[in-house]
Motif scaffolding. Structure first.
Motif, PDB file in Angstrom:
ATOM      1  N   ASN A 110     -11.412   9.821  -2.213  1.00 22.41           N
ATOM      2  CA  ASN A 110     -11.053  10.945  -3.080  1.00 22.41           C
ATOM      3  C   ASN A 110     -11.688  10.747  -4.458  1.00 22.41           C
ATOM      4  O   ASN A 110     -11.449   9.734  -5.117  1.00 22.41           O
ATOM      5  CB  ASN A 110      -9.529  11.010  -3.200  1.00 22.41           C
ATOM      6  N   PRO A 111     -12.501  11.697  -4.940  1.00 22.16           N
ATOM      7  CA  PRO A 111     -13.140  11.544  -6.259  1.00 22.16           C
ATOM      8  C   PRO A 111     -12.141  11.316  -7.396  1.00 22.16           C
ATOM      9  O   PRO A 111     -12.462  10.643  -8.380  1.00 22.16           O
ATOM     10  CB  PRO A 111     -13.888  12.866  -6.440  1.00 22.16           C
ATOM     11  N   ASP A 112     -10.926  11.839  -7.258  1.00 16.99           N
ATOM     12  CA  ASP A 112      -9.911  11.659  -8.306  1.00 16.99           C
ATOM     13  C   ASP A 112      -9.477  10.198  -8.430  1.00 16.99           C
ATOM     14  O   ASP A 112      -8.902   9.802  -9.447  1.00 16.99           O
ATOM     15  CB  ASP A 112      -8.684  12.533  -8.023  1.00 16.99           C
ATOM     16  N   ALA A 113      -9.738   9.397  -7.386  1.00 17.36           N
ATOM     17  CA  ALA A 113      -9.330   7.986  -7.398  1.00 17.36           C
ATOM     18  C   ALA A 113     -10.470   7.059  -7.811  1.00 17.36           C
ATOM     19  O   ALA A 113     -10.299   5.837  -7.802  1.00 17.36           O
ATOM     20  CB  ALA A 113      -8.817   7.586  -6.020  1.00 17.36           C
ATOM     21  N   ALA A 114     -11.603   7.634  -8.212  1.00 14.48           N
ATOM     22  CA  ALA A 114     -12.795   6.816  -8.482  1.00 14.48           C
ATOM     23  C   ALA A 114     -12.575   5.791  -9.593  1.00 14.48           C
ATOM     24  O   ALA A 114     -13.129   4.695  -9.554  1.00 14.48           O
ATOM     25  CB  ALA A 114     -13.978   7.726  -8.821  1.00 14.48           C
ATOM     26  N   CYS A 115     -11.787   6.138 -10.592  1.00 12.80           N
ATOM     27  CA  CYS A 115     -11.566   5.234 -11.730  1.00 12.80           C
ATOM     28  C   CYS A 115     -10.211   4.534 -11.662  1.00 12.80           C
ATOM     29  O   CYS A 115      -9.797   3.889 -12.638  1.00 12.80           O
ATOM     30  CB  CYS A 115     -11.698   6.004 -13.037  1.00 12.80           C
ATOM     31  N   ILE A 116      -9.517   4.677 -10.536  1.00 15.54           N
ATOM     32  CA  ILE A 116      -8.168   4.124 -10.387  1.00 15.54           C
ATOM     33  C   ILE A 116      -8.238   2.762  -9.701  1.00 15.54           C
ATOM     34  O   ILE A 116      -9.014   2.563  -8.766  1.00 15.54           O
ATOM     35  CB  ILE A 116      -7.276   5.069  -9.550  1.00 15.54           C
ATOM     36  N   THR A 117      -7.425   1.819 -10.176  1.00 11.10           N
ATOM     37  CA  THR A 117      -7.240   0.554  -9.460  1.00 11.10           C
ATOM     38  C   THR A 117      -5.768   0.425  -9.110  1.00 11.10           C
ATOM     39  O   THR A 117      -4.918   0.186  -9.978  1.00 11.10           O
ATOM     40  CB  THR A 117      -7.675  -0.647 -10.316  1.00 11.10           C
ATOM     41  N   ARG A 118      -5.475   0.658  -7.853  1.00 12.52           N
ATOM     42  CA  ARG A 118      -4.092   0.537  -7.361  1.00 12.52           C
ATOM     43  C   ARG A 118      -4.195   0.137  -5.894  1.00 12.52           C
ATOM     44  O   ARG A 118      -4.509   0.960  -5.035  1.00 12.52           O
ATOM     45  CB  ARG A 118      -3.329   1.836  -7.549  1.00 12.52           C
ATOM     46  N   VAL A 119      -3.941  -1.149  -5.597  1.00 16.68           N
ATOM     47  CA  VAL A 119      -4.210  -1.735  -4.283  1.00 16.68           C
ATOM     48  C   VAL A 119      -2.909  -2.003  -3.529  1.00 16.68           C
ATOM     49  O   VAL A 119      -1.899  -2.403  -4.129  1.00 16.68           O
ATOM     50  CB  VAL A 119      -5.008  -3.055  -4.441  1.00 16.68           C
ATOM     51  N   ARG A 120      -2.954  -1.790  -2.209  1.00 18.24           N
ATOM     52  CA  ARG A 120      -1.842  -2.126  -1.339  1.00 18.24           C
ATOM     53  C   ARG A 120      -2.350  -3.021  -0.209  1.00 18.24           C
ATOM     54  O   ARG A 120      -3.507  -2.894   0.214  1.00 18.24           O
ATOM     55  CB  ARG A 120      -1.197  -0.862  -0.750  1.00 18.24           C
ATOM     56  N   TYR A 121      -1.474  -3.908   0.295  1.00 13.99           N
ATOM     57  CA  TYR A 121      -1.821  -4.833   1.373  1.00 13.99           C
ATOM     58  C   TYR A 121      -1.048  -4.454   2.634  1.00 13.99           C
ATOM     59  O   TYR A 121       0.156  -4.168   2.577  1.00 13.99           O
ATOM     60  CB  TYR A 121      -1.497  -6.265   0.969  1.00 13.99           C
ATOM     61  N   VAL A 122      -1.735  -4.471   3.765  1.00  8.58           N
ATOM     62  CA  VAL A 122      -1.139  -4.096   5.047  1.00  8.58           C
ATOM     63  C   VAL A 122      -1.451  -5.185   6.075  1.00  8.58           C
ATOM     64  O   VAL A 122      -2.616  -5.546   6.278  1.00  8.58           O
ATOM     65  CB  VAL A 122      -1.686  -2.739   5.543  1.00  8.58           C
ATOM     66  N   ASN A 123      -0.402  -5.706   6.723  1.00 10.35           N
ATOM     67  CA  ASN A 123      -0.568  -6.706   7.776  1.00 10.35           C
ATOM     68  C   ASN A 123      -0.627  -5.988   9.119  1.00 10.35           C
ATOM     69  O   ASN A 123       0.400  -5.739   9.756  1.00 10.35           O
ATOM     70  CB  ASN A 123       0.577  -7.708   7.733  1.00 10.35           C
ATOM     71  N   ALA A 124      -1.839  -5.640   9.556  1.00 11.12           N
ATOM     72  CA  ALA A 124      -2.013  -4.900  10.805  1.00 11.12           C
ATOM     73  C   ALA A 124      -1.785  -5.779  12.036  1.00 11.12           C
ATOM     74  O   ALA A 124      -1.775  -5.280  13.164  1.00 11.12           O
ATOM     75  CB  ALA A 124      -3.411  -4.293  10.855  1.00 11.12           C
ATOM     76  N   ALA A 125      -1.609  -7.098  11.832  1.00 12.07           N
ATOM     77  CA  ALA A 125      -1.311  -7.992  12.952  1.00 12.07           C
ATOM     78  C   ALA A 125       0.173  -7.984  13.294  1.00 12.07           C
ATOM     79  O   ALA A 125       0.582  -8.507  14.328  1.00 12.07           O
ATOM     80  CB  ALA A 125      -1.758  -9.417  12.615  1.00 12.07           C
ATOM     81  N   ALA A 126       1.000  -7.389  12.435  1.00 12.29           N
ATOM     82  CA  ALA A 126       2.442  -7.355  12.666  1.00 12.29           C
ATOM     83  C   ALA A 126       2.798  -6.252  13.658  1.00 12.29           C
ATOM     84  O   ALA A 126       2.025  -5.317  13.885  1.00 12.29           O
ATOM     85  CB  ALA A 126       3.171  -7.140  11.346  1.00 12.29           C
ATOM     86  N   ASP A 127       3.976  -6.368  14.231  1.00 16.95           N
ATOM     87  CA  ASP A 127       4.452  -5.355  15.160  1.00 16.95           C
ATOM     88  C   ASP A 127       4.632  -4.021  14.438  1.00 16.95           C
ATOM     89  O   ASP A 127       5.051  -3.970  13.283  1.00 16.95           O
ATOM     90  CB  ASP A 127       5.794  -5.778  15.770  1.00 16.95           C
TER      91      ASP A 127
END
Length: 304
Positions: A218-235
Motif C-alpha cells: 500500500n503506497p500509504d504505508a511507504a514511510c511507515i515502520t510498524r512490524v508484526r511477527y507471526v509464527n506460521a509453524a504454530a497450530d
C-alpha cells in the motif's frame, strides 16, 4: 423518524409518542448497540419500564432491556431518560458454566447461550464444529459464542434484533452518499496511518527464525515502520494470518464519517459509494433526534 415501544415488567406495552430526544449507536465491531430516549416524566414509566424497542418504517432496529432510568429536573421541566443496550448485553453480563464441549453445533449455541437471553434464531448448520470448545471459569456467554464462531467460521458474530449472525454480518444492498444519493451535510475523511502495518516477519519452521517477510504494498504505508511477527509453524497459524494482519490494517486505515439528515438506521453492514468512489462498508452509525432535528452519522471504512 423512529417509533418506540416500551414494555413494562408485567409484559404489557405502550408506545412512546412524545419522544423529546433519542440517540442510537451501532457498530459492527461492538457486541451491543445502545439506545438513549428522553420523554416527559410519568410515574408509571419510572416504576415499571423494563424493555424498549425502536422501529424504522415497521422494521425493528433495536430491542433491549433498560439499564438505567434517570429522572431529570431543571428549568421547570421534569423528564425521564431511558438508557438501554441490545440483547447482546445479556450475553456480555452473564457468565457461562465452565465445561468442555465436544463437537458443539450451532443449535447447541442457540439453546444454551442465546435463547435464554431472548435471541431466538441463528445460522443453523447441518454439521457441528469437529473439535472441542473449552469454557473457562469467568467466561461470558458472549465470549463462548465468539470463540465458537472464530473456530467454526473464522468470523465474529453479531446479534441484530432477536437473531444471531454466527458467520459475521453483512447487509444486502448498497447505499450511495453524495453524488446521486443521500445529501452529505458534513464529511470527515481520515487516513489513520497508525493502523497501517509496514510488514510482517514470519517463522516457517520450529527450528528457524523469523526470516520470511511480507511487505505491505500500500503506497500509504511507504514511510511507515510498524512490524508484526507471526509464527506460521504454530497450530492454526499460516501465511494467510500474516497477510490478514496487513490487509486488516489497510482496511481500517481509511475512515470516512458522513452526516446526513433523517433516519438511516438500516445502512449498517451495507456496501457504500461516496461521491462515485466504491468499495466502502458501513461499519457504524450514530442516530440523533433533538430540538435541532433528526440526523444520522455513518462511519464507513474502505473494504477494497
Amino acid at each position: 423518524m423512529l417509533k418506540y415501544i416500551l414494555t413494562f415488567t408485567d409484559k404489557s406495552e405502550v408506545p412512546l409518542d412524545c419522544v423529546l430526544s433519542a440517540r442510537l449507536d451501532c457498530e459492527l465491531d461492538v457486541p451491543a448497540d445502545s439506545l438513549s430516549v428522553t420523554v416527559a416524566y410519568e410515574d408509571k414509566l419510572r416504576k415499571n419500564a423494563d424493555f424498549i424497542s425502536a422501529y424504522s418504517d415497521g422494521s425493528r432496529v433495536f430491542d433491549g432491556q433498560i439499564d438505567e432510568i434517570i429522572e431529570l429536573c431543571g428549568s421547570g421541566k421534569r423528564l425521564l431518560r431511558f438508557i438501554a443496550r441490545s440483547l447482546a448485553a445479556q450475553l456480555l453480563d452473564n457468565e457461562a458454566e465452565p465445561l468442555v464441549y465436544s463437537n458443539p453445533s450451532s443449535s447447541m449455541m442457540l439453546e444454551r447461550h442465546l435463547r435464554p437471553f431472548g435471541v431466538t434464531s441463528c445460522d443453523e448448520e447441518r454439521h457441528p464444529l469437529y473439535d472441542s470448545l473449552r469454557i473457562d471459569k469467568g467466561m461470558s456467554h458472549w465470549q463462548v459464542l465468539e470463540s465458537y464462531c472464530a473456530k467454526r467460521y473464522g468470523a465474529t458474530p453479531r446479534i441484530a434484533g432477536t437473531r444471531a449472525y454466527l458467520k459475521g454480518f453483512r447487509a444486502e444492498g448498497e447505499e450511495v452518499f453524495g453524488t446521486g444519493g443521500h445529501r452529505i451535510i458534513e464529511m470527515n475523511d481520515s487516513l489513520r496511518r497508525y493502523k497501517l502495518i509496514s510488514e510482517t516477519r514470519v517463522k516457517l519452521t520450529n527450528t528457524g527464525g523469523y526470516e520470511s517477510r511480507l511487505v505491505n504494498g500500500n503506497p500509504d504505508a511507504a514511510c511507515i515502520t510498524r512490524v508484526r511477527y507471526v509464527n506460521a509453524a504454530a497450530d492454526n497459524v499460516s501465511l494467510n494470518t500474516a497477510r490478514g494482519i496487513i490487509d486488516k490494517g489497510n482496511k481500517e486505515a481509511r475512515m470516512v464519517k458522513i452526516k446526513c439528515a433523517g433516519d438511516l438506521t438500516d445502512v449498517l453492514g451495507k456496501a457504500a459509494v461516496i461521491n462515485g468512489e466504491k468499495g466502502f462498508l458501513a461499519e457504524g452509525l450514530s442516530y440523533r433526534l433533538s430540538d435541532s432535528g433528526e440526523f444520522t452519522t455513518v462511519s464507513l471504512r474502505k473494504e477494497s
